[in-house]
Design a protein around this motif. Structure first.
Motif, PDB file in Angstrom:
ATOM      1  N   PHE A  48       0.844  -1.190   0.000  1.00  0.00           N
ATOM      2  CA  PHE A  48       0.000   0.000   0.000  1.00  0.00           C
ATOM      3  C   PHE A  48       0.881   1.242   0.000  1.00  0.00           C
ATOM      4  O   PHE A  48       2.033   1.201   0.420  1.00  0.00           O
ATOM      5  CB  PHE A  48      -0.881   0.061   1.264  1.00  0.00           C
ATOM      6  N   SER A  50       0.250   5.762   0.650  1.00  0.00           N
ATOM      7  CA  SER A  50      -0.678   6.838   0.987  1.00  0.00           C
ATOM      8  C   SER A  50       0.032   8.167   0.843  1.00  0.00           C
ATOM      9  O   SER A  50       1.143   8.348   1.338  1.00  0.00           O
ATOM     10  CB  SER A  50      -1.173   6.672   2.427  1.00  0.00           C
ATOM     11  N   SER A  58      -4.073   0.626  -2.820  1.00  0.00           N
ATOM     12  CA  SER A  58      -3.630  -0.759  -2.726  1.00  0.00           C
ATOM     13  C   SER A  58      -2.820  -1.122  -3.966  1.00  0.00           C
ATOM     14  O   SER A  58      -3.219  -0.813  -5.085  1.00  0.00           O
ATOM     15  CB  SER A  58      -4.843  -1.670  -2.609  1.00  0.00           C
ATOM     16  N   GLN A  61      -3.065  -7.244  -3.664  1.00  0.00           N
ATOM     17  CA  GLN A  61      -4.128  -7.764  -2.818  1.00  0.00           C
ATOM     18  C   GLN A  61      -3.630  -8.990  -2.063  1.00  0.00           C
ATOM     19  O   GLN A  61      -3.305  -9.989  -2.651  1.00  0.00           O
ATOM     20  CB  GLN A  61      -5.344  -8.149  -3.679  1.00  0.00           C
ATOM     21  N   ASN A  63      -5.357  -9.853   1.037  1.00  0.00           N
ATOM     22  CA  ASN A  63      -6.345  -9.925   2.112  1.00  0.00           C
ATOM     23  C   ASN A  63      -5.902  -9.104   3.311  1.00  0.00           C
ATOM     24  O   ASN A  63      -6.084  -9.520   4.457  1.00  0.00           O
ATOM     25  CB  ASN A  63      -6.604 -11.381   2.534  1.00  0.00           C
ATOM     26  N   SER A  65      -5.624  -4.807   4.698  1.00  0.00           N
ATOM     27  CA  SER A  65      -6.091  -3.443   4.450  1.00  0.00           C
ATOM     28  C   SER A  65      -5.186  -2.470   5.186  1.00  0.00           C
ATOM     29  O   SER A  65      -4.465  -2.848   6.115  1.00  0.00           O
ATOM     30  CB  SER A  65      -7.544  -3.270   4.887  1.00  0.00           C
ATOM     31  N   SER A  67      -4.850   1.808   6.572  1.00  0.00           N
ATOM     32  CA  SER A  67      -5.526   3.080   6.805  1.00  0.00           C
ATOM     33  C   SER A  67      -4.513   4.102   7.293  1.00  0.00           C
ATOM     34  O   SER A  67      -3.483   3.762   7.860  1.00  0.00           O
ATOM     35  CB  SER A  67      -6.646   2.923   7.833  1.00  0.00           C
ATOM     36  N   SER A  77      -3.800  -3.858   8.659  1.00  0.00           N
ATOM     37  CA  SER A  77      -4.660  -4.732   9.449  1.00  0.00           C
ATOM     38  C   SER A  77      -5.357  -5.774   8.596  1.00  0.00           C
ATOM     39  O   SER A  77      -5.399  -5.686   7.368  1.00  0.00           O
ATOM     40  CB  SER A  77      -5.704  -3.902  10.198  1.00  0.00           C
ATOM     41  N   THR A  78      -5.876  -6.774   9.294  1.00  0.00           N
ATOM     42  CA  THR A  78      -6.765  -7.754   8.695  1.00  0.00           C
ATOM     43  C   THR A  78      -7.636  -8.343   9.787  1.00  0.00           C
ATOM     44  O   THR A  78      -7.218  -8.390  10.948  1.00  0.00           O
ATOM     45  CB  THR A  78      -5.993  -8.865   7.960  1.00  0.00           C
TER      46      THR A  78
END
Lengths: 115, 114
Positions: A48, A50, A58, A61, A63, A65, A67, A77-78
Motif C-alpha cells: 500500500f 498513501s 492498494s 491484494q 487480504n 487493508s 488506513s 490490518s486484517t
C-alpha cells in the motif's frame, strides 16, 4: 531529524485471528507512507501507499487493508490472518515532493509469524 | 513493467577483498536506481541512489555503484570488505510520480569470511 517507529517488533498469531500493525513518523509533515512485505528469505513487495490522510492506494491484494487515520500514522490490518501472511512487514516514508522518484526510508520492521 | 534482477543470490568474500554485486534492471525510460542493505533482523538502510547524471555514485561506508545504460546495469562495488558488511543487499528501481513504486530484486546475501 525524522524518525520512524514501527510496532510491535514481533507478533505470533493464530490463523483466523485479527492483526493490527502500526507505524508512526515524526519530524516530517505530510510524508508519503508505504507498507512493504517480505516473505522469509525473499524480496520486498509493496502493499500500500498513501499520500495524504484518509487516502490509501492498494498495490497488491493479500487480504490485508491499510488506513491512515492521522498525518503521521499508518496502520496495516486484517480481520482474519492466513498462514501466507507470515513474514516481515516494513513501513517506509518519503518526502512526498511529487515528480521524480523518491528515496524511501524504512522502519525496523515487524516480524509476523502465523501458526 | 519495471524490474530488477540480481543474479547472485549468495556471495562469499574474504575480509579485505574487493566486492562486486551485480544488478540488471528493466525500465522504459530513464531509471532511478537504489541499493539498500539489510542487516540481520533489521529494516532496510539506503546505501546509495542514482538519479540521472554522473554514472558513478558514491555511497556510505565506502560503497559505490556504476550505472550503465548500454548494459542496463547498476553494479555495486567496494574496494575492501569488512566483516560488518555481512548483510543482504537489495537493488531497486523506482517509478516516478505519485506513490513512487520501488521494485526490488531478490537480494544478494553477502557472507564475509575471515
Amino acid at each position: 531529524a525524522q524518525t520512524i517507529h514501527q510496532w510491535p517488533v514481533a507478533e505470533i498469531k493464530a490463523v483466523g485471528s485479527p492483526l493490527s500493525l502500526g507505524c508512526t513518523i515524526k519530524g516530517k509533515s505530510s510524508p508519503n507512507l508505504y507498507w512493504y512485505w517480505q516473505a522469509t528469505g525473499g524480496t520486498l513487495q509493496q502493499l500500500f501507499y498513501s499520500i495524504t490522510v484518509g487516502q490509501v492506494e492498494s498495490v497488491v491484494q493479500l487480504n490485508l487493508s491499510a488506513s491512515r487515520p492521522k498525518d503521521d500514522q499508518f496502520i496495516l490490518s486484517t480481520e482474519k490472518l492466513l498462514l501466507s501472511h507470515s513474514g516481515f512487514y516494513l513501513c517506509a516514508w518519503s518526502l512526498g515532493l511529487g515528480g521524480g522518484a523518491e528515496t524511501l526510508y524504512f522502519g525496523s520492521g515487524t516480524r509476523l509469524t502465523v501458526l | 513493467a519495471q524490474s530488477v534482477t540480481q543474479p547472485d543470490a549468495r556471495v562469499t568474500v574474504s575480509e579485505g577483498a574487493s566486492l562486486q554485486l551485480r544488478c540488471k534492471y528493466s525500465y522504459f525510460g530513464t531509471p532511478y536506481l537504489f541499493w539498500y542493505v539489510q542487516y540481520p533482523r533489521q529494516g532496510l538502510q539506503l546505501l546509495l541512489k542514482y538519479y540521472p547524471g554522473d554514472p558513478v555514485v558514491q555511497g556510505v561506508n565506502g560503497f559505490e555503484a556504476e550505472f550503465s545504460k548500454s548494459n542496463s546495469s547498476f553494479h555495486l562495488r567496494k574496494a575492501s570488505v569488512h566483516w560488518s558488511d555481512w548483510a543482504v543487499y537489495f537493488c531497486a528501481v523506482s517509478s516516478q510520480g505519485t506513490g513512487s513504486k520501488l521494485s526490488f530484486g531478490k537480494g544478494a546475501k553477502l557472507t564475509v569470511s575471515p
